[in-house]
Design a protein around this motif. Structure first.
Motif, short mmCIF file in Angstrom:
data_model
loop_
_atom_site.label_atom_id
_atom_site.label_comp_id
_atom_site.label_asym_id
_atom_site.label_seq_id
_atom_site.Cartn_x
_atom_site.Cartn_y
_atom_site.Cartn_z
N LYS A 18 0.79 -1.37 -0.05
CA LYS A 18 0.08 -0.05 0.08
C LYS A 18 1.07 1.28 0.10
O LYS A 18 1.88 1.26 0.79
CB LYS A 18 -0.91 0.05 1.27
N ILE A 19 0.65 2.29 -0.93
CA ILE A 19 1.13 3.35 -1.13
C ILE A 19 0.27 4.60 -1.54
O ILE A 19 -0.72 4.10 -2.22
CB ILE A 19 2.43 3.32 -2.09
N PRO A 20 0.46 5.73 -1.35
CA PRO A 20 -0.37 6.68 -2.08
C PRO A 20 -0.43 6.38 -3.53
O PRO A 20 0.43 5.91 -4.21
CB PRO A 20 0.20 8.04 -1.73
N SER A 21 -1.31 6.72 -4.38
CA SER A 21 -1.66 6.58 -5.68
C SER A 21 -0.39 6.96 -6.70
O SER A 21 0.08 8.01 -6.50
CB SER A 21 -2.97 7.33 -6.30
N LEU A 22 -0.10 5.95 -7.35
CA LEU A 22 0.75 6.39 -8.46
C LEU A 22 0.38 7.31 -9.51
O LEU A 22 1.10 7.91 -10.15
CB LEU A 22 1.44 5.07 -9.07
N THR A 23 -1.13 7.20 -9.81
CA THR A 23 -1.64 8.15 -10.85
C THR A 23 -1.56 9.52 -10.44
O THR A 23 -1.99 10.38 -11.29
CB THR A 23 -2.96 7.43 -11.15
N THR A 24 -1.71 9.86 -9.31
CA THR A 24 -1.86 11.12 -8.82
C THR A 24 -0.47 12.02 -8.44
O THR A 24 -0.47 13.01 -8.01
CB THR A 24 -2.74 11.49 -7.50
N ASN A 25 0.70 11.40 -8.68
CA ASN A 25 1.88 11.98 -8.50
C ASN A 25 2.11 11.82 -7.04
O ASN A 25 2.99 12.90 -6.63
CB ASN A 25 2.18 13.04 -9.22
N SER A 26 1.54 11.44 -6.18
CA SER A 26 1.46 11.53 -4.87
C SER A 26 2.70 10.82 -4.33
O SER A 26 3.25 10.90 -3.14
CB SER A 26 0.16 10.94 -3.96
N THR A 27 3.14 9.58 -5.15
CA THR A 27 4.30 8.66 -4.65
C THR A 27 5.38 9.04 -5.94
O THR A 27 4.89 8.92 -7.05
CB THR A 27 4.05 7.33 -4.62
N LYS A 28 6.58 9.16 -5.33
CA LYS A 28 7.71 9.38 -6.24
C LYS A 28 8.15 7.90 -6.42
O LYS A 28 8.36 7.27 -5.78
CB LYS A 28 8.56 10.19 -5.51
N ILE A 29 8.34 7.71 -7.98
CA ILE A 29 9.29 6.68 -8.21
C ILE A 29 10.78 6.89 -8.57
O ILE A 29 10.79 7.89 -9.17
CB ILE A 29 8.61 5.81 -9.56
N THR A 30 11.65 6.05 -7.89
CA THR A 30 12.85 6.73 -7.92
C THR A 30 13.83 5.93 -8.88
O THR A 30 13.67 4.62 -8.59
CB THR A 30 13.41 6.58 -6.35
N GLN A 31 14.66 6.43 -9.63
CA GLN A 31 15.49 5.57 -10.27
C GLN A 31 16.91 5.66 -9.83
O GLN A 31 17.58 6.81 -10.03
CB GLN A 31 15.46 5.89 -11.78
N CYS A 32 17.24 5.08 -8.64
CA CYS A 32 18.66 5.09 -7.94
C CYS A 32 19.73 5.07 -9.05
O CYS A 32 19.63 4.11 -9.91
CB CYS A 32 18.55 3.96 -7.05
N ASN A 33 20.93 5.69 -8.75
CA ASN A 33 21.92 5.53 -9.63
C ASN A 33 23.18 4.92 -9.20
O ASN A 33 24.13 4.85 -9.74
CB ASN A 33 22.38 6.92 -10.25
N CYS A 34 23.05 3.82 -7.94
CA CYS A 34 24.15 3.17 -7.44
C CYS A 34 24.41 2.05 -8.49
O CYS A 34 23.44 1.73 -9.52
CB CYS A 34 23.79 2.75 -5.91
N SER A 35 25.50 1.36 -8.48
CA SER A 35 25.74 0.42 -9.19
C SER A 35 24.78 -0.73 -9.46
O SER A 35 24.66 -1.21 -10.38
CB SER A 35 27.32 -0.33 -9.04
#
Length: 110
Positions: A18-35
């Motif tokens: 469960k997380i705040p909705s992905l469709t309302t931009n309430s939750t950030k999707i992160t693309q981590c840059n570690c190896s």
């Protein structure tokens, strides 16, 4: 809060979170840059550990630790799909109690 489901490629691991909705931009999707995140193509969301429910396969996950060894990257031991990062042992107290779920691995949809 919305409930999302996810599976590994072979579906041995099934979970929901469960997380705040992905469709309302309430939750950030992160693309981590570690190896490791870069090599595995992680796209991450960060639910609380208490908001993650395993329906199958939790005990079948393997893990890989690197760097300070505090955040195991867990993956399916059968098909190798990267599932999540466990922050339970993080050196930073603010991170403990959360996991980073790889939504890129999502085979189940919403």
């Amino acid at each position: 809060m919305e409930t999302y489901t996810s599976t590994c490629h072979c579906t041995a691991i099934r979970l929901s979170f469960k997380i705040p909705s992905l469709t309302t931009n309430s939750t950030k999707i992160t693309q981590c840059n570690c190896s490791i995140c870069t090599k595995n193509g992680y796209l991450l969301v960060y639910p609380r550990t208490t908001d993650v429910t395993f329906h199958s396969g939790e005990s079948e996950m393997a893990q890989y630790r690197f760097g300070n060894l505090a955040k195991p990257h867990k993956f399916c031991a059968r098909c190798g799909t990267s599932v999540l990062i466990d922050f339970g042992e993080s050196l930073f107290e603010r991170e403990r109690g959360k996991v980073a779920v790889n939504v890129y691995s999502d085979g189940g949809g919403n």
